[in-house]
Design an enzyme around this catalytic site. Structure first.
Site, short mmCIF file in Angstrom:
data_model
loop_
_atom_site.label_atom_id
_atom_site.label_comp_id
_atom_site.label_asym_id
_atom_site.label_seq_id
_atom_site.Cartn_x
_atom_site.Cartn_y
_atom_site.Cartn_z
N ASN A 210 -5.28 25.24 -17.80
CA ASN A 210 -5.40 25.81 -19.15
C ASN A 210 -6.06 24.78 -20.06
O ASN A 210 -6.39 23.69 -19.63
CB ASN A 210 -4.02 26.24 -19.67
CG ASN A 210 -3.05 25.07 -19.71
OD1 ASN A 210 -3.27 24.10 -20.44
ND2 ASN A 210 -2.00 25.13 -18.91
N ASP A 278 2.35 28.92 -15.84
CA ASP A 278 3.50 29.78 -15.54
C ASP A 278 3.53 30.17 -14.06
O ASP A 278 4.59 30.43 -13.52
CB ASP A 278 3.43 31.04 -16.41
CG ASP A 278 3.69 30.69 -17.86
OD1 ASP A 278 4.64 29.95 -18.13
OD2 ASP A 278 2.90 31.14 -18.73
N LYS A 288 -10.92 24.94 2.18
CA LYS A 288 -11.64 25.64 1.12
C LYS A 288 -11.84 27.11 1.51
O LYS A 288 -12.20 27.41 2.66
CB LYS A 288 -13.01 24.96 0.92
CG LYS A 288 -13.76 25.50 -0.26
CD LYS A 288 -15.11 24.83 -0.41
CE LYS A 288 -15.96 25.65 -1.36
NZ LYS A 288 -17.37 25.35 -1.24
N ASP A 306 10.72 26.54 -14.61
CA ASP A 306 10.62 26.29 -16.05
C ASP A 306 11.29 24.94 -16.35
O ASP A 306 12.50 24.80 -16.23
CB ASP A 306 11.30 27.41 -16.84
CG ASP A 306 10.95 27.33 -18.32
OD1 ASP A 306 11.12 26.22 -18.89
OD2 ASP A 306 10.51 28.33 -18.89
N ILE A 307 10.47 23.97 -16.71
CA ILE A 307 10.97 22.60 -16.89
C ILE A 307 11.88 22.52 -18.11
O ILE A 307 12.97 21.95 -18.07
CB ILE A 307 9.79 21.62 -17.00
CG1 ILE A 307 9.00 21.66 -15.68
CG2 ILE A 307 10.26 20.21 -17.30
CD1 ILE A 307 7.59 21.14 -15.75
N LYS A 339 12.35 32.49 -27.67
CA LYS A 339 12.12 31.47 -26.65
C LYS A 339 13.22 30.39 -26.71
O LYS A 339 13.70 29.92 -25.70
CB LYS A 339 10.74 30.83 -26.88
CG LYS A 339 9.99 30.51 -25.62
CD LYS A 339 8.53 30.21 -25.89
CE LYS A 339 7.62 31.36 -25.48
NZ LYS A 339 6.21 31.05 -25.64
N1 CTP Z 1 7.58 25.25 -20.29
C1 CTP Z 1 8.09 24.52 -19.23
N2 CTP Z 1 7.92 24.96 -17.97
C2 CTP Z 1 7.25 26.11 -17.71
C3 CTP Z 1 6.72 26.85 -18.79
C4 CTP Z 1 6.90 26.40 -20.06
O1 CTP Z 1 8.69 23.48 -19.46
N3 CTP Z 1 7.11 26.50 -16.47
C5 CTP Z 1 7.83 24.78 -21.65
C6 CTP Z 1 6.62 24.31 -22.41
O2 CTP Z 1 6.43 22.92 -22.23
C7 CTP Z 1 7.02 24.62 -23.83
C8 CTP Z 1 7.89 25.85 -23.70
O3 CTP Z 1 8.33 25.87 -22.36
O4 CTP Z 1 7.83 23.61 -24.40
C9 CTP Z 1 7.25 27.15 -24.01
O5 CTP Z 1 6.01 27.25 -23.37
P1 CTP Z 1 5.10 28.52 -23.60
O6 CTP Z 1 3.89 28.40 -22.76
O7 CTP Z 1 4.94 28.76 -25.06
O8 CTP Z 1 6.04 29.66 -23.10
P2 CTP Z 1 6.28 30.25 -21.71
O9 CTP Z 1 7.61 29.84 -21.22
O10 CTP Z 1 5.15 29.92 -20.81
O11 CTP Z 1 6.35 31.78 -22.06
P3 CTP Z 1 5.16 32.82 -22.36
O12 CTP Z 1 3.95 32.26 -21.68
O13 CTP Z 1 5.66 34.08 -21.78
O14 CTP Z 1 5.03 32.86 -23.85
#
Ligand code: CTP
Length: 399
Positions: A210, A278, A288, A306-307, A339
């Site tokens: 990203n 995600d 490859k 999700d960390i 969230k």
């Molecule tokens: N985050 C994380 N691990 C993941 C996804 C997100 O630690 N696998 C953390 C990001 O570092 C941030 C928070 O969760 O602090 C929210 O990230 P965001 O991208 O806004 O949300 P998502 O959890 O990805 O939800 P969505 O994409 O559905 O909005």
């Protein structure tokens, strides 16, 4: 003892007063590690110094035993303050000119720890333009001074050059350590910061990523370190430099980021600023992927761990303050609130990352801080300023 001074004892008749200084510091709960110069050892013995400090006395730049126990560079980092007492004309000259030909001068050159000097020398030496030039240079470099006092000198002359009394030096040390504490409200706290994107491999040459630049996360790590926190920065691949004074752990994937974060626990503070992917590709190929002229490859995705949620719900090592980000393109506050509840973190820094805001990869950020007590909208600020404000808020929280 929560504070430590590295005391450099130079060669002068006043060196005996340094023994009393160590005793006074110890009474105030300040520990001392000592470096004794070759000239200093003509006036006090290493044994009397080490009996009072309760620690080894360091003397040689090229001591194999010392280097294997604690390298001279590390020695310069163990203390909250370096005190040179007595600071001879020679030590001042070396420090002013960046000479490094013995342990004391090398330590002074290799450190970014604040330095306090208590000069002691003959009145003519003190008033000599060379010493006065060195004094001005050292002050310009941020070194602080206590004394010298005016009075009868051991050499029979009268004037400025007597080392300040141990009580005065101890008071100056306590004052400076107090001021350092005020400037470093997060000293003694540890912080874990995630930053940047993650790269999720499709095959050995392609990946999903990203637009995160790491600027905001890195700025937060720098701001927390500036307030005295011990910072571990776990970051995906970024082009921004690693801030000085942080422990940097480079990772690529979300799973590596999670493992690095768990390895960095316990921590008092966690700030998850990384834009973690995600999803990852279910079966990233070892080879490859080739075009076969017919079908496009099916990319089956699976969800990444999700960390932020893992840290927030950690069964026995949850950081005391867990902060997440919410990157949204619409309904910023309601989504951020949801969230915060879903992930179980304490605060959410919400920002609108719609392309027209220029936040992703840009220099500025407009954020809303969402906490238990409500929302607070901050003005548009450079990311470094958002980081400084957030670090200050974190320090307030712990004060
Ligand atoms: N985050 C994380 N691990 C993941 C996804 C997100 O630690 N696998 C953390 C990001 O570092 C941030 C928070 O969760 O602090 C929210 O990230 P965001 O991208 O806004 O949300 P998502 O959890 O990805 O939800 P969505 O994409 O559905 O909005």
């Amino acid at each position: 003892m929560s504070k430590r001074v590295l005391l450099i004892v130079g060669g002068g008749i006043a060196a005996y007063k340094s023994l009393e200084l160590v005793r006074l510091l110890s009474k105030s709960g300040i520990a001392t590690t000592a470096i004794l110069t070759k000239a200093g050892a003509q006036f006090v013995t290493p044994l009397s110094l080490s009996s009072l400090t309760g620690d080894k006395v360091y003397q040689d730049l090229f001591s194999l035993t010392d280097e294997s126990e604690m390298g001279h560079i590390e020695l310069s980092r163990v203390a909250d303050l370096i005190v040179v007492a007595p600071a001879t004309a020679d030590l001042m000259a070396k420090a002013a000119h960046g000479l490094a030909n013995d342990l004391a001068s090398t330590t002074l050159l290799a450190t970014d720890t604040p330095v306090l000097m208590a000069p002691a020398m003959n009145v003519r030496m003190w008033l000599h333009p060379a010493t006065q030039r060195n004094l001005a240079t050292l002050k310009g470099d941020g070194v602080t001074f206590i004394g010298p006092n005016e009075g009868d000198m051991a050499c029979g002359e009268y004037g400025p050059g007597r080392m300040a009394e141990p009580g005065e030096i101890a008071a100056a040390i306590r004052k400076q350590l107090g001021a350092l504490d005020a400037a470093r409200p997060l000293a003694g706290k540890s912080a874990l910061v995630t930053s940047g994107p993650t790269h999720e491999p499709i095959d050995p040459v392609r990946y999903i990523a990203n637009r995160s630049s790491g600027k905001q996360g890195h700025a937060i790590a720098a701001a927390l370190a500036a307030l005295g926190a011990r910072v571990t920065l776990v970051s995906g691949p970024v082009g921004v430099p690693t801030p000085p004074g942080v422990t940097f752990v480079p990772v690529e994937t979300a799973r590596e980021m999670l493992a690095a974060c768990e390895a960095a626990l316990p921590a008092d503070i966690a700030v998850c600023a990384a834009a973690v992917a995600d999803w990852r590709v279910a079966d990233a190929g070892a080879e490859k992927i080739k075009k076969d002229g017919k079908d496009v490859p099916p990319l089956a995705l699976v969800e990444n761990p999700d960390i932020l949620a893992t840290l927030s719900r950690h069964p026995f090592r949850r950081p005391r303050l867990v902060i997440g980000f919410a990157a949204e393109t619409e309904n910023v506050v309601p989504y951020a609130r949801a969230k915060r509840a879903k992930k179980g973190c304490d605060w959410i820094v919400a920002n609108d990352v719609s392309p027209e805001t220029g936040v992703m990869g840009g220099e500025d950020n407009t954020v809303i801080l969402v906490s238990e007590s409500g929302e607070e909208t901050w003005p548009k600020l450079p990311k470094t300023e958002v980081a400084a404000r957030l670090a200050a808020r974190i320090a307030d929280h712990f004060s």
